[in-house]
Motif scaffolding. Structure first.
Motif, PDB file in Angstrom:
ATOM      1  N   ALA A 225      -2.493  -2.590 -32.506  1.00  0.00           N
ATOM      2  CA  ALA A 225      -3.268  -2.814 -31.131  1.00  0.00           C
ATOM      3  C   ALA A 225      -3.017  -4.314 -31.185  1.00  0.00           C
ATOM      4  O   ALA A 225      -3.197  -5.418 -32.070  1.00  0.00           O
ATOM      5  CB  ALA A 225      -4.676  -2.570 -31.454  1.00  0.00           C
TER       6      ALA A 225
ATOM      7  N   ALA B 172      -8.464  -3.820 -25.250  1.00  0.00           N
ATOM      8  CA  ALA B 172      -8.562  -2.664 -24.517  1.00  0.00           C
ATOM      9  C   ALA B 172      -7.563  -1.607 -25.362  1.00  0.00           C
ATOM     10  O   ALA B 172      -7.830  -0.325 -25.421  1.00  0.00           O
ATOM     11  CB  ALA B 172      -7.764  -2.866 -23.180  1.00  0.00           C
ATOM     12  N   GLN B 173      -6.408  -2.003 -25.866  1.00  0.00           N
ATOM     13  CA  GLN B 173      -5.705  -1.179 -26.758  1.00  0.00           C
ATOM     14  C   GLN B 173      -6.666  -0.687 -28.159  1.00  0.00           C
ATOM     15  O   GLN B 173      -6.492   0.701 -28.343  1.00  0.00           O
ATOM     16  CB  GLN B 173      -4.416  -1.844 -27.178  1.00  0.00           C
TER      17      GLN B 173
ATOM     18  N   ASP C 206      -9.830  -0.330 -28.148  1.00  0.00           N
ATOM     19  CA  ASP C 206     -10.685   0.499 -27.622  1.00  0.00           C
ATOM     20  C   ASP C 206     -10.373   1.944 -27.243  1.00  0.00           C
ATOM     21  O   ASP C 206     -10.620   3.026 -27.779  1.00  0.00           O
ATOM     22  CB  ASP C 206     -11.361   0.005 -26.281  1.00  0.00           C
ATOM     23  N   LYS C 207      -9.184   2.147 -26.824  1.00  0.00           N
ATOM     24  CA  LYS C 207      -8.590   3.164 -26.376  1.00  0.00           C
ATOM     25  C   LYS C 207      -8.039   4.095 -27.608  1.00  0.00           C
ATOM     26  O   LYS C 207      -8.261   5.309 -27.670  1.00  0.00           O
ATOM     27  CB  LYS C 207      -7.255   3.263 -25.626  1.00  0.00           C
ATOM     28  N   ARG C 208      -7.560   3.102 -28.485  1.00  0.00           N
ATOM     29  CA  ARG C 208      -6.830   3.973 -29.698  1.00  0.00           C
ATOM     30  C   ARG C 208      -7.952   4.229 -30.597  1.00  0.00           C
ATOM     31  O   ARG C 208      -8.032   5.374 -31.453  1.00  0.00           O
ATOM     32  CB  ARG C 208      -5.731   3.190 -30.331  1.00  0.00           C
TER      33      ARG C 208
ATOM     34  N   ARG D  27     -10.716   5.475 -29.855  1.00  0.00           N
ATOM     35  CA  ARG D  27     -11.565   6.686 -29.561  1.00  0.00           C
ATOM     36  C   ARG D  27     -10.655   7.709 -29.907  1.00  0.00           C
ATOM     37  O   ARG D  27     -11.298   8.967 -29.688  1.00  0.00           O
ATOM     38  CB  ARG D  27     -11.755   6.625 -27.946  1.00  0.00           C
ATOM     39  N   LYS D  28      -9.260   7.711 -30.256  1.00  0.00           N
ATOM     40  CA  LYS D  28      -8.237   8.965 -30.406  1.00  0.00           C
ATOM     41  C   LYS D  28      -8.680   9.348 -31.898  1.00  0.00           C
ATOM     42  O   LYS D  28      -8.243  10.321 -32.197  1.00  0.00           O
ATOM     43  CB  LYS D  28      -7.045   8.583 -30.206  1.00  0.00           C
TER      44      LYS D  28
ATOM     45  N   ARG E  72     -16.050  -3.093 -29.734  1.00  0.00           N
ATOM     46  CA  ARG E  72     -15.197  -2.150 -29.266  1.00  0.00           C
ATOM     47  C   ARG E  72     -15.437  -0.803 -30.359  1.00  0.00           C
ATOM     48  O   ARG E  72     -15.648   0.193 -29.626  1.00  0.00           O
ATOM     49  CB  ARG E  72     -13.880  -2.484 -29.073  1.00  0.00           C
TER      50      ARG E  72
ATOM     51  N   ALA F  52     -17.076   2.964 -28.987  1.00  0.00           N
ATOM     52  CA  ALA F  52     -16.416   4.272 -29.333  1.00  0.00           C
ATOM     53  C   ALA F  52     -17.161   5.303 -30.062  1.00  0.00           C
ATOM     54  O   ALA F  52     -17.126   6.581 -29.855  1.00  0.00           O
ATOM     55  CB  ALA F  52     -15.062   3.770 -29.927  1.00  0.00           C
TER      56      ALA F  52
ATOM     57  N   ASP G 160     -20.053   6.866 -28.089  1.00  0.00           N
ATOM     58  CA  ASP G 160     -19.506   7.496 -27.063  1.00  0.00           C
ATOM     59  C   ASP G 160     -19.121   8.975 -27.793  1.00  0.00           C
ATOM     60  O   ASP G 160     -19.249  10.030 -27.010  1.00  0.00           O
ATOM     61  CB  ASP G 160     -18.617   7.022 -26.231  1.00  0.00           C
ATOM     62  N   THR G 161     -18.593   8.906 -28.776  1.00  0.00           N
ATOM     63  CA  THR G 161     -17.876   9.987 -29.358  1.00  0.00           C
ATOM     64  C   THR G 161     -18.732  10.812 -30.272  1.00  0.00           C
ATOM     65  O   THR G 161     -18.845  12.032 -30.201  1.00  0.00           O
ATOM     66  CB  THR G 161     -16.390   9.537 -30.462  1.00  0.00           C
TER      67      THR G 161
END
Length: 371
Positions: free
Chosen positions: A71, A75-76, A78-80, A82-83, A116, A120, A123-124
């Motif tokens: 990353a 933002a990257q 955060d996105k990854r 969550r995956k 971050r 995540a 939220d998950t």
């Protein structure tokens, strides 16, 4: 051939004892042992994580490195983050804390990176963030590579779970095991500690001789994870057959309270029948009726007793008794002060680097068999 379910397992080592942890991991059959500053990496799956916590005596804790990605910005990350399949690992509503470190990376703000990941997790899996939580997710970002680990141990692994009584400055069990290993202890020799305190060296040596697992009496953080399988772990615990060994583990101390503590602790650890504790000053120490073995002792250091002159006299008396009574025995003395070790008059070998312990740095001074 390695399974796709394997990952890096990091065994956190006491600083300066990485080689001892690596040797133990190899002995225990862990795969891909790589020694590095701060610890040892092995390869394995989740049952190997559980086995490391249960069986290894010298590490501080066991980290499972379960995910990694690159990353370049928050933002990257955060996105990854969550995956990651958090729901496969963490129960809904789990209480945990997140720690992050950043080195040589475009993401350089530790707290922002941790925030971050916390978001995540909230939220998950509805995670509750608590700085006092036992369960810890660790994020390390180095050269833009984000590596996620979970502390699977919880409390430090030196806490074996069966010692209830301790004196003011107890030797940590994992350090005791490491120092015994450095002295070549393999479970067959007699062990004596003439200033036994709460009995750590004596009890650890007896457990090692019997082949008892150090984590058999305690719980671990991994037992709260969703992938924990109690049946598999119970089978791991049941897999040990304690060895029959001679009752040749001895402790003495001039403090009657220490003898009481040691005796109770040995009973709780299941090695009471192998150990003997006696009230005696070092000048009255008697050689046990057995083959020469190892004397290992962690005497008082200057930090805890104001009068240094008394300490030099104590170390001198210890050395005199050992030279007179313990021909053929190997001696190990753990102390912060090389001058105190020298006051024993014992023929010490070159020392290994000092090890941090309780805000001080301690060194093992050891001899060849006394002539």
């Amino acid at each position: 051939m390695e399974s796709e379910n394997t990952f890096d397992i990091f065994l956190v080592a006491p600083p300066g004892l990485e080689n001892v942890v690596a040797d133990e991991a190899r002995e225990r059959g862990f795969a891909g042992v790589i020694q590095q500053p701060g610890g040892v990496t092995v390869r394995g799956d989740w049952p190997e994580v559980w086995r490391a916590n249960l069986q290894l005596r010298t590490p501080v804790r066991v980290l499972a490195r379960f995910a990694s990605f690159r990353a370049m910005h928050l933002a990257q990350l955060d996105k990854r983050a969550r995956k990651i399949d958090w729901a496969a690992l963490l129960p809904q509503g789990v209480t945990l804390k997140v720690e992050a470190t950043c080195r040589k990376s475009k993401i350089y703000h530790d707290r922002a990176a941790a925030d971050r990941v916390k978001t995540a997790l909230k939220d998950t899996v509805g995670a509750v963030i608590d700085q006092e939580a036992e369960l810890v997710i660790k994020l390390r970002i180095e050269d833009d590579l984000c590596t996620f680990s979970i502390d699977t141990s919880g409390e430090s692994l030196h806490k074996r779970g069966h010692k209830e009584l301790v004196n003011k400055a107890p030797m940590r069990e994992n350090l005791a095991a490491a120092f015994l290993r450095q002295m070549g202890y393999d479970g067959t020799q007699a062990v004596l500690d003439p200033m036994c305190g709460s009995g750590t060296f004596v009890i650890e040596a007896a457990e090692m001789a019997m082949g008892l697992y150090p984590g058999r009496s305690r719980s671990f953080a991994f037992q709260t994870l969703r992938n924990y399988d109690a049946k598999v772990f119970d089978a791991l615990k049941a897999g040990v057959q304690p060895r029959e060994v001679p009752a040749q583990f001895y402790g003495s101390d001039r403090d009657t309270g220490a003898i009481r503590m040691s005796t109770i602790n040995a009973e709780k650890a299941g090695v009471g029948g192998l150990t003997a504790f006696a009230h005696a000053a070092v000048s009255d120490l008697q050689r046990p009726d057995c083959a020469p073995g190892i004397v290992i002792v962690n005497p008082p250091y200057g930090g805890r007793i104001g009068n240094k002159k008394q300490l030099f006299a104590l170390y001198g008396a210890l050395g005199k008794t050992l030279m007179a009574q313990f021909k053929g025995w190997r001696v190990g003395i753990v102390t912060t002060d090389g001058g105190l070790a020298k006051a024993t008059g014992l023929p010490f070998l070159p020392t290994t680097p000092p090890v941090p312990h309780g805000g001080m740095r301690i060194t093992l001074h050891q001899t060849n068999p006394l002539a």
